[in-house]
Write an enzyme that holds these catalytic residues in place. Sequence first.
Site, PDB file in Angstrom:
ATOM      1  N   ASP A 197       0.865  -1.182   0.000  1.00  0.00           N
ATOM      2  CA  ASP A 197       0.000   0.000   0.000  1.00  0.00           C
ATOM      3  C   ASP A 197       0.904   1.234   0.000  1.00  0.00           C
ATOM      4  O   ASP A 197       1.461   1.601   1.032  1.00  0.00           O
ATOM      5  CB  ASP A 197      -0.907   0.022   1.246  1.00  0.00           C
ATOM      6  CG  ASP A 197      -1.989  -1.051   1.182  1.00  0.00           C
ATOM      7  OD1 ASP A 197      -1.867  -2.008   0.378  1.00  0.00           O
ATOM      8  OD2 ASP A 197      -2.984  -0.931   1.935  1.00  0.00           O
ATOM      9  N   LYS A 206      -6.809   3.380  -3.367  1.00  0.00           N
ATOM     10  CA  LYS A 206      -7.208   3.385  -1.970  1.00  0.00           C
ATOM     11  C   LYS A 206      -7.337   4.824  -1.509  1.00  0.00           C
ATOM     12  O   LYS A 206      -6.557   5.685  -1.923  1.00  0.00           O
ATOM     13  CB  LYS A 206      -6.138   2.627  -1.170  1.00  0.00           C
ATOM     14  CG  LYS A 206      -6.313   2.628   0.333  1.00  0.00           C
ATOM     15  CD  LYS A 206      -5.221   1.768   0.994  1.00  0.00           C
ATOM     16  CE  LYS A 206      -5.187   1.960   2.505  1.00  0.00           C
ATOM     17  NZ  LYS A 206      -4.094   1.217   3.160  1.00  0.00           N
ATOM     18  N   LYS A 214     -10.254   0.340  -2.467  1.00  0.00           N
ATOM     19  CA  LYS A 214     -10.165   0.145  -1.025  1.00  0.00           C
ATOM     20  C   LYS A 214     -10.402   1.455  -0.274  1.00  0.00           C
ATOM     21  O   LYS A 214      -9.521   2.309  -0.223  1.00  0.00           O
ATOM     22  CB  LYS A 214      -8.790  -0.418  -0.645  1.00  0.00           C
ATOM     23  CG  LYS A 214      -8.618  -0.610   0.869  1.00  0.00           C
ATOM     24  CD  LYS A 214      -7.265  -1.225   1.204  1.00  0.00           C
ATOM     25  CE  LYS A 214      -7.021  -1.251   2.722  1.00  0.00           C
ATOM     26  NZ  LYS A 214      -5.684  -1.757   3.067  1.00  0.00           N
TER      27      LYS A 214
END
Lengths: 314, 503, 294
Positions: free
Chosen positions: C131, C194, C230
């Site tokens: 991430d 995300k 996400k």
Amino acid sequence: MANEQTNHPTSQATTMNSIPKTYKNYINGEFPRTESGRYYSVEALDGKHIANVGLSSKKDVRNAVQAARKAQATWAQKTAYNRGQIMYRIAEILSGRREQFINEMILLGYSQEAAELEINACIELIVYFAGWTDKIDQVFGSVNPVASDHFNFSRHEPVGVVGIISPETPSLLGMLGLLLPNMVAGNSQVIIASKQFPLPTCTFAEVLATSDVPAGTVNIITGLKSELIPPISQHMDVDVLVGDVSLDTEFRVLCEVESASNMKRVYFWESFISLDELNSSPNETISTCVHSLKDPYHILHVQEVKTTWHPISE
Amino acid sequence: MSEKNSSVLPTQSKQTTVPIDWSYAEAPESISHVTFNKSYGLFINGSFTEYNENQSFESTNPANGECLYRCTEASESDVDAAVKAARTAFEGVWGNYSGTQRSHYLYRIARLLQERAREFAVLESMDGGKPIRESRDIDIPLAAAYFFYYAGWADKLSYAFPGKTPKPLGVCAQIIPWNFPLLMLAWKIAPALACGNTVVLKPAETTSLTALKFCELLQDVGLPDGVVNIVTGAAKTGEYLVQHPDIDKIAFTGSTEVGKVIQRSIAERQLPSTFELGGKGAFILFDDAALNEAVEGIVNAIFFNQGHVCCAGSRLLVQEGVAEKVIDLLKKRMQHLIVGDPLDKNTDIGAINSKEQLETIQRYVKTGIQEGATCFECSSSLPTSGYYFPPTILTGVSQSSSVVQEEIFGPVLTIQTFRTTDEAIEKANNTPYGLANGIWTDKGSKIFYVGSKLKSGVVWSNTYNKFDPTSPFGGYKESGKGREGGLSGLHAYVKLDNNGGVY
Amino acid sequence: MIDRIPIDAVGVQERVARLCTRSIKKESKLQALDLALRMMDLTTLEGSDSEGKVRQLCNKALHPYTELPNIPSVAAVCVYPNRVALAKSILKDSSISIASVATAFPSGMSSLQIKLDDVNYAVSEGADEIDMVISRGAFLSGEYARVYDEIAQIKEACGTAHLKVILETGELGSLENVRMASDLAMKAGADFIKTSTGKITPAATMPVVLVMLQAIRDFHVATGKKIGMKPAGGIRSSKQAIQYLVMVKETLGNDWLDPSLFRFGASSLANDVLMQWVKEKTGRYQSLNYFSND
């Protein structure tokens, strides 16, 4: 006008130093004769012939409405400031030709005093309405605090093309009382002039023609109400009918009934004073009439409220 | 795992996943707390008359086509009694009340409506077929808001009319349609009462229930007898009301056709009148607009309330460059619209109000296809009983198509393209109607340019079908006369001194 | 290089409000709760994360609620790079992935080389998913090419590990920037986009997520590639989670209702989902006293 052809029947009023005028319609900034070729005689109270005036037909109505439709956006899209100036200019020109109107009114049977007071009132009323062009939305428009994230405002817009049915008298003030709110509103119009006293209205066309009013904004036709009200009230491209409450019930009902064909707005307000009243108490009747006509709510009658929404966000 | 899915995360292989076909289970609104009678009399002079079986008609639940309740059809003498009650109340009580007194009653009405909002929402959905989501979130809260807004005007009217002393008109005859029954009642009654008038109101014959329940609420408020009278019935009752010699004002919301009939019939009396009539709104979508929001705007513009909306954006005018993309997005969005039981909280499109209206919509779509249109419908399944029609778009139509020219009053959108701004304006204005239009563009100056040229009483820019009590609503041209809502809405219910002009 | 797409925030908010009126009951609610749990990236990203804390988190991931043996496990645990090896050792026989934040998380305020080293370290420790954070400062000053290049190089460094690109939408200032950053990240090679690090408020909001989902939809139409989504931070209740699932369904379709394409980055959400689950099964409202607080 001076070098215009004069092929009308020779008037008895002709003298060496005064050439009588041919009174014609005013359509699209021009002075055409009625398409019908017919005329009627306007006479003084003593029966003396004053002038021949066109007996317009439904085709003149058609041409006038066409001109008005074409001109409407041009007039409406001028800035409010500009429309105010043009209307003020009308008052200036009218003021300069004051004597001409007084003479015509006297020919028709006005007292000198009544004629003078009426023309003064006309000038005053034009100046009054000229000042409304850039204020109507400030007084009567609104920003509406809706309960959501939107900016919302209402402003007044012209309705479109108006048919104006002038009262018989006061010969100029009565017509102006109906016309001026419409000019402020941004409408274009077809005026049916007073039958009995058409001359001041016809001459007013010359004032309009020299006052920067765009051609077609105001159109004037003369003739019989019985011949002109039906075609104008039935016309599918006329959006508003305005008249004076003194109009014969028969015609008024006709306007109301025919308005249903395209949901015309129909409004009648008071601008009528009889010639007798004008002559017997000119001061009182004219000041009452002017007071009643100086009403910005007349402008609202002949406008549409348009409300616009827009989201407010980053 | 397909080639295309090469980017998916390793969980795919580590954890066994079953492809999910997730759909929403039934979520019916409870109706256990809602009561109504099987039959109703008329509400005249503060109480209900006896229900008259010999002079009655039934109202069906359009979700299943079954009879929901029966109403008394008001006769000429019933209407006369209602007008007399209104006259007496005007002259004896209401017309003499101070603005402050009137405002107190109106505030209480607003409050009671808020308290009983869910009950009214359920009844509105059962009676008219609109989804509970809309009656709950829009119709009923807005109806209360209109009462609250006009309550506040009752004691401030002199500020609404600079230089004038507003006076009430007297007895107002009001006729409302079936698409927003209680909301239209509020639009009519709230300003009328705020200005000191009394009212005889006729609801539409297919949707009388919330108006009748509203009478119960008025009794709870203690509104003086005769100030509001409700007469149920169809066209005949409406005619008795319009023809009654002792009314002072007509306010009508409904079709242009009926509006014209009324205008002709009141011509001799020169009655003050306001009309809210039909529409054929254009939704002008420029290529620089926020397209996702615009697509949602289209959904609100045409599929709100099954398209039974006079100001619906029923004609999409989309700029050529984005037409394909917009239509694609719209079709995708339509796949998620749920047609079904009006009382299910997830229903987006409820039942068509009546069998007749359903047939009208079906006829129009058939005609459209015959005239060369291509039809696309949302894929939602339709209930097997009751009156339903799927959200539909028609492409390949032209300005001359009847589906483009005439008001369908259903969930049917026509789609045309345009190239230039002026072409869009011309197409939008090329109709006898002029109620509402929408403009979608990211460019501020274009909004004002287009907005100023559109001939309609409402211009929704980058939004559509928004309503608010402070916001005037009403049409140009054959869409009506006068405005409802906001400051302008008061004009319709007062006379102003010295000029005899009434607006 | 990336078009600026106009977005009207009021319109987005209205669409969100309408999505939130969906009423999810009975079997569709159970289905959604099951899905939410399977989509969860159970996260701990604190400076105080000790071995004990990470061990505890991994156990929760494996056994969310011992009373119900057939309850699904979460999709992944998300930890700092220096805790990846530990998590890996606990979860190696499970289906649960190890996600690690990298690239000078959460600010991204370091050199590209250090960011790449960070990624290489996390991958070498056994991270399945990376991430990363984008350089918001560079993005806001219009250095789109720099942001793009960073993502592309980090994607390369990931090797077989999958790349989630954190936009940190709370710092981007407008939905139009969110859309632009989404498009840029997907074009540069993101497998997932995300919303947030969880260190900035606001974190995930529904309007932001809707805009990102629309970007994913349009990218799919244009390229055929399915990118994952996400939302992270601020999602604490099952109700919120279900509203997000409704949004995914009605924006992207059922295809995206899968842990391979949608994740929740959350910590306290897990217990609320479990409580709702048990409530649906038993009819009783639950107390947190009966759910392990990890």
